[in-house]
Design a protein around this motif. Sequence first.
Motif, mmCIF file in Angstrom:
data_model
loop_
_atom_site.group_PDB
_atom_site.id
_atom_site.type_symbol
_atom_site.label_atom_id
_atom_site.label_comp_id
_atom_site.label_asym_id
_atom_site.label_seq_id
_atom_site.Cartn_x
_atom_site.Cartn_y
_atom_site.Cartn_z
ATOM 1 N N GLN A 27 13.830 -2.943 -7.271
ATOM 2 C CA GLN A 27 12.533 -3.065 -6.599
ATOM 3 C C GLN A 27 12.485 -4.284 -5.697
ATOM 4 O OE1 GLN A 27 10.040 -2.979 -10.056
ATOM 5 N NE2 GLN A 27 9.869 -0.749 -10.080
ATOM 6 N N ARG A 28 13.191 -5.365 -6.074
ATOM 7 C CA ARG A 28 13.247 -6.539 -5.196
ATOM 8 C C ARG A 28 13.984 -6.215 -3.913
ATOM 9 N NH1 ARG A 28 13.717 -9.652 -10.099
ATOM 10 N NH2 ARG A 28 15.982 -9.616 -9.975
ATOM 11 N N ARG A 29 14.990 -5.358 -4.001
ATOM 12 C CA ARG A 29 15.704 -4.948 -2.789
ATOM 13 C C ARG A 29 14.767 -4.187 -1.857
ATOM 14 N NH1 ARG A 29 21.124 -2.044 -4.706
ATOM 15 N NH2 ARG A 29 21.316 -1.727 -2.443
ATOM 16 N N ILE A 30 13.943 -3.320 -2.439
ATOM 17 C CA ILE A 30 12.988 -2.578 -1.618
ATOM 18 C C ILE A 30 11.972 -3.530 -0.994
ATOM 19 C CG2 ILE A 30 11.209 -0.786 -1.629
ATOM 20 C CD1 ILE A 30 12.709 0.439 -4.063
ATOM 21 N N ALA A 31 11.451 -4.448 -1.816
ATOM 22 C CA ALA A 31 10.472 -5.413 -1.314
ATOM 23 C C ALA A 31 11.061 -6.244 -0.190
ATOM 24 C CB ALA A 31 9.997 -6.310 -2.457
ATOM 25 N N LEU A 44 7.435 3.692 8.286
ATOM 26 C CA LEU A 44 8.673 4.272 7.786
ATOM 27 C C LEU A 44 8.386 5.261 6.671
ATOM 28 C CD1 LEU A 44 10.883 1.040 7.520
ATOM 29 C CD2 LEU A 44 10.860 2.730 9.369
ATOM 30 N N SER A 45 9.188 6.304 6.601
ATOM 31 C CA SER A 45 9.067 7.259 5.501
ATOM 32 C C SER A 45 9.729 6.689 4.264
ATOM 33 C CB SER A 45 9.740 8.579 5.879
ATOM 34 O OG SER A 45 11.147 8.404 5.986
ATOM 35 N N ALA A 46 9.473 7.302 3.118
ATOM 36 C CA ALA A 46 10.109 6.865 1.878
ATOM 37 C C ALA A 46 11.621 6.966 1.983
ATOM 38 C CB ALA A 46 9.594 7.687 0.703
ATOM 39 N N ALA A 47 12.103 8.003 2.635
ATOM 40 C CA ALA A 47 13.544 8.174 2.808
ATOM 41 C C ALA A 47 14.129 7.077 3.674
ATOM 42 C CB ALA A 47 13.833 9.540 3.422
ATOM 43 N N GLU A 48 13.404 6.665 4.717
ATOM 44 C CA GLU A 48 13.888 5.604 5.596
ATOM 45 C C GLU A 48 13.909 4.258 4.875
ATOM 46 O OE1 GLU A 48 12.480 7.233 9.990
ATOM 47 O OE2 GLU A 48 10.992 6.319 8.644
ATOM 48 N N ALA A 50 14.260 3.894 1.655
ATOM 49 C CA ALA A 50 15.364 4.001 0.700
ATOM 50 C C ALA A 50 16.700 3.718 1.384
ATOM 51 C CB ALA A 50 15.375 5.384 0.062
ATOM 52 N N GLU A 51 16.867 4.253 2.602
ATOM 53 C CA GLU A 51 18.121 4.024 3.341
ATOM 54 C C GLU A 51 18.276 2.545 3.703
ATOM 55 O OE1 GLU A 51 20.468 5.635 7.351
ATOM 56 O OE2 GLU A 51 18.522 6.481 6.775
ATOM 57 N N LEU A 52 17.197 1.917 4.136
ATOM 58 C CA LEU A 52 17.254 0.499 4.499
ATOM 59 C C LEU A 52 17.633 -0.375 3.301
ATOM 60 C CD1 LEU A 52 14.118 -0.026 6.793
ATOM 61 C CD2 LEU A 52 16.514 -0.281 7.448
ATOM 62 N N GLN A 57 15.510 7.620 -3.026
ATOM 63 C CA GLN A 57 14.112 7.849 -2.638
ATOM 64 C C GLN A 57 13.171 7.786 -3.849
ATOM 65 O OE1 GLN A 57 13.587 11.000 0.169
ATOM 66 N NE2 GLN A 57 11.381 11.188 -0.204
ATOM 67 N N PRO A 58 13.536 8.343 -5.013
ATOM 68 C CA PRO A 58 12.650 8.189 -6.175
ATOM 69 C C PRO A 58 12.399 6.725 -6.549
ATOM 70 C CG PRO A 58 14.226 9.941 -6.567
ATOM 71 C CD PRO A 58 14.658 9.268 -5.298
ATOM 72 N N SER A 59 13.367 5.857 -6.285
ATOM 73 C CA SER A 59 13.165 4.434 -6.570
ATOM 74 C C SER A 59 12.043 3.863 -5.721
ATOM 75 C CB SER A 59 14.456 3.650 -6.312
ATOM 76 O OG SER A 59 15.459 4.017 -7.234
ATOM 77 N N VAL A 60 11.925 4.342 -4.483
ATOM 78 C CA VAL A 60 10.850 3.891 -3.601
ATOM 79 C C VAL A 60 9.505 4.347 -4.153
ATOM 80 C CG1 VAL A 60 9.891 4.029 -1.265
ATOM 81 C CG2 VAL A 60 12.372 3.857 -1.594
ATOM 82 N N THR A 61 9.451 5.556 -4.647
ATOM 83 C CA THR A 61 8.206 6.071 -5.229
ATOM 84 C C THR A 61 7.824 5.260 -6.463
ATOM 85 O OG1 THR A 61 8.678 8.308 -4.432
ATOM 86 C CG2 THR A 61 7.090 8.096 -6.221
ATOM 87 N N ARG A 62 8.798 4.989 -7.324
ATOM 88 C CA ARG A 62 8.514 4.187 -8.532
ATOM 89 C C ARG A 62 8.073 2.769 -8.148
ATOM 90 N NH1 ARG A 62 13.059 7.168 -10.496
ATOM 91 N NH2 ARG A 62 14.494 5.490 -9.904
ATOM 92 N N PHE A 63 8.633 2.252 -7.067
ATOM 93 C CA PHE A 63 8.252 0.931 -6.573
ATOM 94 C C PHE A 63 6.783 0.925 -6.163
ATOM 95 C CE2 PHE A 63 7.726 -1.633 -2.658
ATOM 96 C CZ PHE A 63 7.911 -2.905 -3.187
ATOM 97 N N ALA A 64 6.357 1.969 -5.453
ATOM 98 C CA ALA A 64 4.958 2.061 -5.027
ATOM 99 C C ALA A 64 4.031 2.122 -6.238
ATOM 100 C CB ALA A 64 4.766 3.283 -4.127
ATOM 101 N N VAL A 65 4.436 2.876 -7.237
ATOM 102 C CA VAL A 65 3.619 2.999 -8.454
ATOM 103 C C VAL A 65 3.554 1.659 -9.182
ATOM 104 C CG1 VAL A 65 3.453 4.117 -10.708
ATOM 105 C CG2 VAL A 65 4.058 5.465 -8.681
#
Length: 285
Positions: A27-31, A44-48, A50-52, A57-65
């Motif tokens: 999650q820190r990587r996403i942040a 950006l989309s969730a997929a974008e 996730a790629e960055l 992509q599910p990790s991005v969703t869990r991050f938002a939650v």
Amino acid sequence: MNEGGTVGASADRVLDLFQGVRLTPTQRRIAHSLVQHAAAAAYLSAAEVAELAGVSQPSVTRFAVALGHDGYPALRRRLRELTGTGGAGEPSGGGNELQRAVGTEVANLERLAGELADTDRIAAVGKLLAASRPLPVLGLRAAAPLAAYFAFFAAKVHPDVRVLDDGGSLLADRLEQAAAAGATALLAFVLPRYPRETLDALAEARAAGLTVVAITDSPVSPATEHAEVVLPAAVGTDLVFDLHTAPMTLAMVVLSAICDAAPAETQRRLEAFESSAARRQLFLG
């Protein structure tokens, strides 16, 4: 891409999303990716994302939650509210691009001033580093000049400062040697683009029993995975190469805290240096 490129003008507002939230390393990587791309993150989309960030992509969703949102679309709407629309994330104010770059540095220093409101925390860092004999100071690639600058002055008040500015297999040896000689802490400068060797060295330092204090550009930089103490100072990215005004200022703040931790020894060592300088006629004035 230069050895930089990170926090933009709207990054402080994006960073507010993560305050007080315990994030996993993924999650820190996403942040961190959202902070790096603060101007575009809201579109950006969730997929974008996730790629960055190099995650699923599910990790991005869990991050938002984890941030309290129903899903990524809700987080994206919040990002749009924070950054605005149409030129979001661009520096405000007039002037040419050089003046705006300097203006951004002023804003970075003002943000740093706010971070320094907790003087007890800085004092504790000073005591921690002052007590480490020797005191290893790590800075690789773009961070090497800051490590050298800090160490040049620190050597006037600390009896054994060791600059670690070369990577390779010998770096781990030098960390182990410092620990064996009595070092208890490491001061590390961790700046974009975050050399892999730097992060490996932080892991080696912790394995050797050293407490890692990191001066880095963001509270969600990769250094947070390895450092017990993280001191953020934003890096300017408006010119061809990064501006390290705030990190350098923070380095001198930390050095002042080291001096305050041992005032008698600091005064004695400074007086000895002045006497030596006068005897050798080092300076013209």
